[in-house]
Scaffold this motif. Sequence first.
Motif, PDB file in Angstrom:
ATOM      1  N   TRP A   1      16.662 -15.078  -1.667  1.00 20.33           N
ATOM      2  CA  TRP A   1      17.257 -13.732  -1.644  1.00 20.33           C
ATOM      3  C   TRP A   1      18.394 -13.642  -2.648  1.00 20.33           C
ATOM      4  O   TRP A   1      18.570 -12.633  -3.317  1.00 20.33           O
TER       5      TRP A   1
ATOM      6  N   GLU B   1      17.955  -0.199  -6.593  1.00 24.93           N
ATOM      7  CA  GLU B   1      17.446  -0.287  -5.232  1.00 24.93           C
ATOM      8  C   GLU B   1      17.056  -1.710  -4.859  1.00 24.93           C
ATOM      9  O   GLU B   1      17.155  -2.094  -3.698  1.00 24.93           O
ATOM     10  N   ILE B   2      16.601  -2.468  -5.862  1.00 19.58           N
ATOM     11  CA  ILE B   2      16.196  -3.846  -5.564  1.00 19.58           C
ATOM     12  C   ILE B   2      17.375  -4.637  -5.001  1.00 19.58           C
ATOM     13  O   ILE B   2      17.198  -5.509  -4.172  1.00 19.58           O
TER      14      ILE B   2
ATOM     15  N   LEU C   1      19.530  -3.671  -2.906  1.00 20.78           N
ATOM     16  CA  LEU C   1      19.793  -3.378  -1.497  1.00 20.78           C
ATOM     17  C   LEU C   1      19.123  -4.386  -0.577  1.00 20.78           C
ATOM     18  O   LEU C   1      19.717  -4.838   0.405  1.00 20.78           O
ATOM     19  N   VAL C   2      17.878  -4.686  -0.882  1.00 16.56           N
ATOM     20  CA  VAL C   2      17.068  -5.434   0.080  1.00 16.56           C
ATOM     21  C   VAL C   2      17.606  -6.850   0.287  1.00 16.56           C
ATOM     22  O   VAL C   2      17.868  -7.249   1.426  1.00 16.56           O
TER      23      VAL C   2
ATOM     24  N   TYR D   1      20.800  -6.745   2.212  1.00 14.40           N
ATOM     25  CA  TYR D   1      20.556  -6.476   3.633  1.00 14.40           C
ATOM     26  C   TYR D   1      20.224  -7.773   4.374  1.00 14.40           C
ATOM     27  O   TYR D   1      20.772  -8.058   5.433  1.00 14.40           O
ATOM     28  N   PHE D   2      19.339  -8.553   3.790  1.00 13.75           N
ATOM     29  CA  PHE D   2      18.940  -9.790   4.455  1.00 13.75           C
ATOM     30  C   PHE D   2      20.078 -10.808   4.455  1.00 13.75           C
ATOM     31  O   PHE D   2      20.304 -11.500   5.452  1.00 13.75           O
TER      32      PHE D   2
ATOM     33  N   ALA E   1      24.823  -5.026   8.302  1.00 16.06           N
ATOM     34  CA  ALA E   1      23.730  -5.002   7.331  1.00 16.06           C
ATOM     35  C   ALA E   1      23.076  -3.627   7.282  1.00 16.06           C
ATOM     36  O   ALA E   1      22.862  -3.062   6.204  1.00 16.06           O
TER      37      ALA E   1
ATOM     38  N   PHE F   1      23.005  -0.830   4.233  1.00 16.72           N
ATOM     39  CA  PHE F   1      21.720  -0.342   3.732  1.00 16.72           C
ATOM     40  C   PHE F   1      21.668   1.193   3.808  1.00 16.72           C
ATOM     41  O   PHE F   1      21.323   1.880   2.838  1.00 16.72           O
TER      42      PHE F   1
ATOM     43  N   LEU G   1      21.504   3.616   0.639  1.00 20.35           N
ATOM     44  CA  LEU G   1      20.256   4.371   0.463  1.00 20.35           C
ATOM     45  C   LEU G   1      20.539   5.863   0.450  1.00 20.35           C
ATOM     46  O   LEU G   1      19.985   6.617  -0.345  1.00 20.35           O
TER      47      LEU G   1
END
Lengths: 475, 509
Positions: free
Chosen positions: B134, B159-160, B162-163, B166-167, B181, B185, B189
């Motif tokens: 990650w 946007e990439i 964010l993911v 988040y993790f 988290a 997000f 978003l």
Amino acid sequence: MNVLLILPQIFLFTWAVVVLVWDFVPRGKSRRGLAYFSLLGLVIAGVMTIVIPRGEAFSGAYLSDDYGRLFNLIFLASAFLTILASVDFAEIRFNYRGEFYGLLLMATTGMMFLSGANELLTLYVSLELATIPLYVMAAYMKRDLKSTEAGLKYLIIGGASSAILLFGISLLYGLSGTTYLSNIRGGDLGAGNMNTGLIFAEVMLIAGFGFKLAAAPFHMWAPDVYEGAPTPVTAYLSVASKAAGLVAFVRIFFNPLAITSADWVTILEIVAVLAMVIGNFVALAQTNIKRMLAYSSIAQIGYVFVALSAVNGYSIVGMMIFLMAYLFANIGAFMVAIGFSNMTGSDQIDDYAGMIRRNPMVTVMMAIFMLSLIGIPPTAGFLGKYWLFAAAVKEHIYWLVVVAILMSVVSLFYYANIVRKMFFHENPDESKIYYGPALGIGIFASGVAVILICLAPSIFYDWASQAARVFFPQF
Amino acid sequence: MEPMVFPYPILTYITFIPLIGVIAVLLLKRESVGAIRWTAALFSFVPFVLSIYLVWYYFSAMGTGMLFNIHSQTQGFVFDFAKPLAWFPQVKIHYQMGADGLSVPMLFLTGLLSFISIIASFGIKERVKEYFAWFLLLEVGMMGTFSALDFFLFYIFWEIMLVPMYFLIGIWGGPRREYAAIKFFLYTLFGSVFMLVAILALYFAAGSLDMLELIRQNVSYAHTFQMWVFAAFFIAFAIKVPVWPFHTWLPDAHVEAPTAVSVILAGILLKMGTYGMLRVCLPMFPQAAIAYSIPIALLGLIGIIYGALVSMAQTDLKKLVAYSSVSHMGYCMLGIAALTPMAISGCLFQMFSHGVITGALFLLVGVIYDRAHTREIAAFGGLGVKLPVYTGLFTLFAMASLGLPALSGFVSEFLVFVGAYNSAFVSRWIVLVAVLGVVLTAAYILRMIQKIFLGQFNTRWDNLTEINGREIFTLAPLGALTILVGVYPEILNVFLRGTVDNLVKMIIP
């Protein structure tokens, strides 16, 4: 008269009959062979769909054009994935397995007729051919009370909505004097004069299709049916059946009725808002993954209506790309749910806790599907929403786009909830969850497709814009 | 004029080498923790080295005098490709990466902090493989955002990020990690979908997604259109900065995130917001930038004062540093609002030095938390006796944070204040009130140092061990940069000058 144009449909129907008959040949209980045989039929029908020429058949009652062709490929792909999803499920839950695949092929045939139907009665009959097998399939686990209930509910609501649709069709026929869509002249219908009869017909048609699409406020049947029906059937209902509703809806409203759009875009906007708000907010409260996906699919149709109420070329492009994205992401998610319930017997979202330890590959794929359904790049869902919003922005319907945006943010909650359970939470039971080859291939292929549609968008955009040119030649 | 092109597509390499790292890490066995760590370190070290090369190359390109040729349409930029690559040609989406004075320092900072953070993450024990995968994916998003020159590409990288974030917060964070988290997000978003609509509106108005082309056309946008689209972009970027009142995700995310992730959050992600404003909002919508100048300055002012006051009230060390970010990023906003070359340079200085200083402070908080398992300021006392090296380092960065001259924080604050005071758009009283922020900052920083390091030694910490070699290794480059930029600001300014002048000329011709 050019029968050649409906060759894929004729072929697929024949194949369906062969599957049904072959089922009677006594063998063991397993019908895996028939499933793979059906897959072969779908592939051949897909090749035929691609190679057959464009044109019209039956004096214009059936059109073979880029728009219908792309929809046919979507129907075939969803049937293909549904069969992959059903193979293991059928072994566990179904008593009569061969019939199931035959019915599925027949429903797909009906949808493929529907995509080219350019005449109101052809359209209606094709729609019935597409839905009637689905009634049976919804009730397929006949010892399961919920499945039986699902079938019955679907049958009653489906019948009622067909009647409403038929009423709209007959009004349209009464106003225009023809059932051929290409002969209906929007101008003659008294567009722009607030012709009561016309508006009534349009409302009936929107309501009729609204039921088929499970768009709010015509959605009440969907959650129960989606929850009760066998999960592969739910997957098929939520994707192919919706696409079928859309193909016919757009055929009528974007072609002869486009000129009267001032009358009906407001209705579409209302439906869009209701579908997005109800779908998303009710999905928040769901604990069962099938119900959650059912409500979210109501919301997803709402996004499509945002674009459709713009009535331009981007509406079609957006709808097509969105549907491709939705097809893979949604059926993919259902396939994950199917494999999970095959092993554990549960559809509860809470039970997905600690999934990352139990099957990392599938978990990552599920995360990709969820991201796509939210609309986060680099997934296909992002591109779908991009074009849907583009359609509305182009016509300056900003308020609707803002609603859609806010609702997308709401949808993050419940889609991310599954991801949260799978990745963040611990589960005392760390036993492996095994996905069979059919499901595994289906999930993996869907995941790859979801990424590919976003990263190599050109080819998909070309298809979608060809479809859009059917309605907007200058696009 | 031909645009300047790198000898090879270095920005593409910088962006996608970590992606290869993600795959490499995923291919390793879960148990081989050491191999995973060193693979991750390697795949973040290579982009770091390349980013140093980038800095050097950009410097020598400036030396040729070609870069800021006034006849050139692409002033100040060095590109990966002479012509944008056709990616999605039907709708004019292209693949093009480029760097100018805004992004070169940021790319360097990203390379450095990513590498440092990965080294600092060697202590992660749980789910090591996923963690580094990650982390490297996050680096892809960050590098891409700073290099992308096509809006579609920019949005995807944006946007990439964010993911993975988040993790990273949700799995390896503190007790309230899940809440933090999802809050992060959701906020981001929410902002970025507004950006999406703004991008679409811009596309239909100007017929392009090429950011430089859109900047070139900036005179053609109608005033009301500018106001609306600016606002949409501003919301997206302001949430990231975070500007008051969009800041509430920040303390949660910072406090719950693991140390290295806090470093990246404070060091890079917050800068995405100000970078976006400077890259998009100001040059593309100059009329709106002037019209919104006062409101933005006020938001900045509120951020400075509010952030400092809230920092004062914190009892948790990490929370204090987190809120101080709100205050410090307020200076950036003030610089952006002022629209003078000096103030904008100050903003860029602040972006760089806040990244370095706050990154270091989060690392230092992590060091003490790893040993003491608490971050309560009141629990410590007199640590200066026990941990002299740690105390020295902490004091250095704390002083830099409060803006002590000869350290980098001072330069940026000075430039922002003087630049904003001379601005035609920001009222002077706003600047004067903002200067109070410096006093407040001094108050909470000094109080913190006093409570932790001075006074009576708390014998509870008799077993506390001194900062180790690996930790010093991660902090040393940051300390060097802080002093270097503070003593010799020209080393950074040389990169900014041309681009900033250019930017201001676009707004006020």
